[in-house]
Design a protein around this motif. Sequence first.
Motif, PDB file in Angstrom:
ATOM      1  N   UNK A 179      70.616  -0.053 -21.506  1.00  0.00           N
ATOM      2  CA  UNK A 179      69.343   0.436 -22.036  1.00  0.00           C
ATOM      3  C   UNK A 179      68.243  -0.603 -21.823  1.00  0.00           C
ATOM      4  N   UNK A 180      68.533  -1.864 -22.123  1.00  0.00           N
ATOM      5  CA  UNK A 180      67.525  -2.912 -21.917  1.00  0.00           C
ATOM      6  C   UNK A 180      67.132  -3.007 -20.446  1.00  0.00           C
ATOM      7  N   UNK A 181      68.115  -2.918 -19.564  1.00  0.00           N
ATOM      8  CA  UNK A 181      67.823  -2.981 -18.129  1.00  0.00           C
ATOM      9  C   UNK A 181      66.951  -1.809 -17.699  1.00  0.00           C
ATOM     10  N   UNK A 182      67.262  -0.629 -18.209  1.00  0.00           N
ATOM     11  CA  UNK A 182      66.465   0.552 -17.860  1.00  0.00           C
ATOM     12  C   UNK A 182      65.020   0.399 -18.331  1.00  0.00           C
ATOM     13  N   UNK A 183      64.845  -0.032 -19.575  1.00  0.00           N
ATOM     14  CA  UNK A 183      63.493  -0.183 -20.117  1.00  0.00           C
ATOM     15  C   UNK A 183      62.687  -1.225 -19.353  1.00  0.00           C
ATOM     16  N   UNK A 184      63.363  -2.288 -18.904  1.00  0.00           N
ATOM     17  CA  UNK A 184      62.660  -3.362 -18.210  1.00  0.00           C
ATOM     18  C   UNK A 184      62.303  -2.992 -16.775  1.00  0.00           C
ATOM     19  N   UNK A 185      63.224  -2.339 -16.065  1.00  0.00           N
ATOM     20  CA  UNK A 185      63.034  -2.122 -14.635  1.00  0.00           C
ATOM     21  C   UNK A 185      62.597  -0.704 -14.273  1.00  0.00           C
ATOM     22  N   UNK A 186      62.721   0.227 -15.200  1.00  0.00           N
ATOM     23  CA  UNK A 186      62.324   1.613 -14.920  1.00  0.00           C
ATOM     24  C   UNK A 186      61.495   2.152 -16.083  1.00  0.00           C
ATOM     25  N   UNK A 187      60.327   1.554 -16.313  1.00  0.00           N
ATOM     26  CA  UNK A 187      59.506   1.972 -17.466  1.00  0.00           C
ATOM     27  C   UNK A 187      59.024   3.412 -17.378  1.00  0.00           C
ATOM     28  N   UNK A 188      59.091   4.018 -16.183  1.00  0.00           N
ATOM     29  CA  UNK A 188      58.661   5.401 -16.046  1.00  0.00           C
ATOM     30  C   UNK A 188      59.655   6.390 -16.654  1.00  0.00           C
ATOM     31  N   UNK A 189      60.888   5.936 -16.931  1.00  0.00           N
ATOM     32  CA  UNK A 189      61.906   6.811 -17.526  1.00  0.00           C
ATOM     33  C   UNK A 189      61.716   6.815 -19.038  1.00  0.00           C
ATOM     34  N   UNK A 190      61.493   7.986 -19.580  1.00  0.00           N
ATOM     35  CA  UNK A 190      61.253   8.087 -21.017  1.00  0.00           C
ATOM     36  C   UNK A 190      62.587   8.053 -21.770  1.00  0.00           C
ATOM     37  N   UNK A 191      62.640   7.236 -22.823  1.00  0.00           N
ATOM     38  CA  UNK A 191      63.825   7.172 -23.682  1.00  0.00           C
ATOM     39  C   UNK A 191      63.498   7.862 -25.003  1.00  0.00           C
ATOM     40  N   UNK A 192      64.263   8.876 -25.338  1.00  0.00           N
ATOM     41  CA  UNK A 192      64.020   9.693 -26.524  1.00  0.00           C
ATOM     42  C   UNK A 192      65.197   9.509 -27.474  1.00  0.00           C
ATOM     43  N   UNK A 193      64.892   9.053 -28.693  1.00  0.00           N
ATOM     44  CA  UNK A 193      65.956   8.743 -29.649  1.00  0.00           C
ATOM     45  C   UNK A 193      65.962   9.684 -30.856  1.00  0.00           C
ATOM     46  N   UNK A 194      64.853   9.781 -31.562  1.00  0.00           N
ATOM     47  CA  UNK A 194      64.853  10.529 -32.824  1.00  0.00           C
ATOM     48  C   UNK A 194      63.572  11.331 -33.013  1.00  0.00           C
ATOM     49  N   UNK A 195      62.858  11.587 -31.942  1.00  0.00           N
ATOM     50  CA  UNK A 195      61.596  12.300 -32.056  1.00  0.00           C
ATOM     51  C   UNK A 195      61.820  13.751 -32.485  1.00  0.00           C
ATOM     52  N   UNK A 196      60.837  14.310 -33.161  1.00  0.00           N
ATOM     53  CA  UNK A 196      60.925  15.704 -33.574  1.00  0.00           C
ATOM     54  C   UNK A 196      60.771  16.623 -32.360  1.00  0.00           C
ATOM     55  N   UNK A 197      61.124  17.881 -32.564  1.00  0.00           N
ATOM     56  CA  UNK A 197      61.013  18.861 -31.483  1.00  0.00           C
ATOM     57  C   UNK A 197      59.571  18.976 -31.001  1.00  0.00           C
ATOM     58  N   UNK A 198      58.627  18.943 -31.955  1.00  0.00           N
ATOM     59  CA  UNK A 198      57.213  19.066 -31.577  1.00  0.00           C
ATOM     60  C   UNK A 198      56.765  17.891 -30.712  1.00  0.00           C
ATOM     61  N   UNK A 199      57.208  16.678 -31.069  1.00  0.00           N
ATOM     62  CA  UNK A 199      56.827  15.506 -30.282  1.00  0.00           C
ATOM     63  C   UNK A 199      57.421  15.600 -28.881  1.00  0.00           C
ATOM     64  N   UNK A 200      58.672  16.009 -28.789  1.00  0.00           N
ATOM     65  CA  UNK A 200      59.317  16.129 -27.482  1.00  0.00           C
ATOM     66  C   UNK A 200      58.582  17.139 -26.614  1.00  0.00           C
ATOM     67  N   UNK A 201      58.144  18.236 -27.205  1.00  0.00           N
ATOM     68  CA  UNK A 201      57.390  19.223 -26.445  1.00  0.00           C
ATOM     69  C   UNK A 201      56.091  18.637 -25.902  1.00  0.00           C
ATOM     70  N   UNK A 202      55.536  17.673 -26.645  1.00  0.00           N
ATOM     71  CA  UNK A 202      54.289  17.061 -26.210  1.00  0.00           C
ATOM     72  C   UNK A 202      54.440  16.086 -25.058  1.00  0.00           C
ATOM     73  N   UNK A 203      55.670  15.726 -24.705  1.00  0.00           N
ATOM     74  CA  UNK A 203      55.890  14.800 -23.597  1.00  0.00           C
ATOM     75  C   UNK A 203      55.687  15.466 -22.246  1.00  0.00           C
ATOM     76  N   UNK A 204      55.643  16.780 -22.232  1.00  0.00           N
ATOM     77  CA  UNK A 204      55.418  17.475 -20.965  1.00  0.00           C
ATOM     78  C   UNK A 204      56.601  17.464 -20.024  1.00  0.00           C
ATOM     79  N   UNK A 205      57.814  17.318 -20.550  1.00  0.00           N
ATOM     80  CA  UNK A 205      58.992  17.365 -19.691  1.00  0.00           C
ATOM     81  C   UNK A 205      59.174  18.781 -19.161  1.00  0.00           C
ATOM     82  N   UNK A 206      59.401  18.933 -17.873  1.00  0.00           N
ATOM     83  CA  UNK A 206      59.400  20.273 -17.277  1.00  0.00           C
ATOM     84  C   UNK A 206      60.689  21.038 -17.566  1.00  0.00           C
ATOM     85  N   UNK A 207      60.575  22.357 -17.697  1.00  0.00           N
ATOM     86  CA  UNK A 207      61.759  23.211 -17.820  1.00  0.00           C
ATOM     87  C   UNK A 207      62.490  23.309 -16.490  1.00  0.00           C
TER      88      UNK A 207
END
Length: 428
Positions: A337-365
């Motif tokens: 996880x640390x390696x991913x966050x450091x070297x691939x900051x474009x990859x979103x890490x989702x841990x405990x966000x609400x459904x509404x927040x996740x919908x706001x990230x614009x992740x495609x269906x």
Amino acid sequence: MAELSYQIPSAGRAKRIMRIPESHALYLCPNSCGRRQGIRALRNGVADHASFLRFSQTDIVLGDYQNQVVDAVAQLLDAVRPAPRVIMLYVNCIDDFLGTDEESLLIDLRDRFAPVRFLLSHINPIAADMTRSTARNIHTRLYEALERANARDRAVNFVGNFEAPAPTCELYAALRALGVSEVRQIVSCETFRQYLDLAKSDFTISLSHLGDDAAALMEERFSIPSMSWHATYDMDEIDRRYAELAQFLALRRGDPVEALDWKERFEAALIRVVAPARRAAESALSVARAAVGNLPVMVDSSASLMPFSLALALLGEGFNVVAVFGFHLKGCDDAAERHLLQHFPQVRVIRAESHQVIQGYGLPEDCLSIGTDAAFLVRAQHVIDMYHDEGFLGFQGVERLAWAMVGAVACADGGTGANASRAARSGA
């Protein structure tokens, strides 16, 4: 402030309850906890191997429940046929308030009901001083009824797995090429005698974080060395593990000539087994890259116990990983996880966000979800119904995942979990 939580459906997946063959589970708990465990036992087909001693509020207030346990065990042994070789006692959260003297209880039971073995585990403890997870504790307890064997053989134990690795996995053939006579795992034991044979093996491989303490226990009690082979989809890492395994086994044999000869033995196994398996995985990945193209890929922790490692491996193979959903992390993939966050900051890490927040990230269906949690939350059109890396081990696991990706994006209905699951099986 109260928050609305969302239950992610599990698609009715039956989960294996790990048990020692010829054992019986006795749950010591209030009615509500007993009901939950009873329903789980019915759903998973092990109700014939479970009994319940339900405590009333009066029992708990008066503190006389420990004597009731002894009486309940006597009744159980009179009723259950054939008589169990092991009785697993399970206590729930309430025991952390009551403070049962576990050692005294177990000594009393073992003295009264010899030769039956008794083990005790906690379910969902609320104690803050737990050094390892409940699941890890329960898994380790399963190996505490083992006894030191009079002789050793050239078998290898698998621990930490709820399902046996696929028969087509090249690891079995590689072990045979390295002189291993048998692979033993508790999920394949049908009798108590077969279970006891685990202590005869001369090496253990831990296939997940759950098995690490079990492997350490057997090393401490029976001097059986071990190595970790947690889930990985990195091709070079798999090669390194085969080299490490070959060296471990050669050194374990105790023959100086054989120990010096481990490299040649591994190279022979590599030519016959491991190298062809890697080529098959590389070929399948090439097809998968072409089929998936630049389609966004998401990974979640229901699919893999090592979701960040899986994401890094896919990124290294050229896939467009856009998110990792870590709702059920076990603390065994933190470095990745640390390696991913450091070297691939474009990859979103989702841990405990609400459904509404996740919908706001614009992740495609229009994406490929490896795991059903992420698929449910973003309504992914292409899904691989993979669960905790089961059936995905070694190069065969990489190959199977690649073909599952091909099948998921090719499904005419957009890639349902069922279709993707069939695709995974066809690539096994």
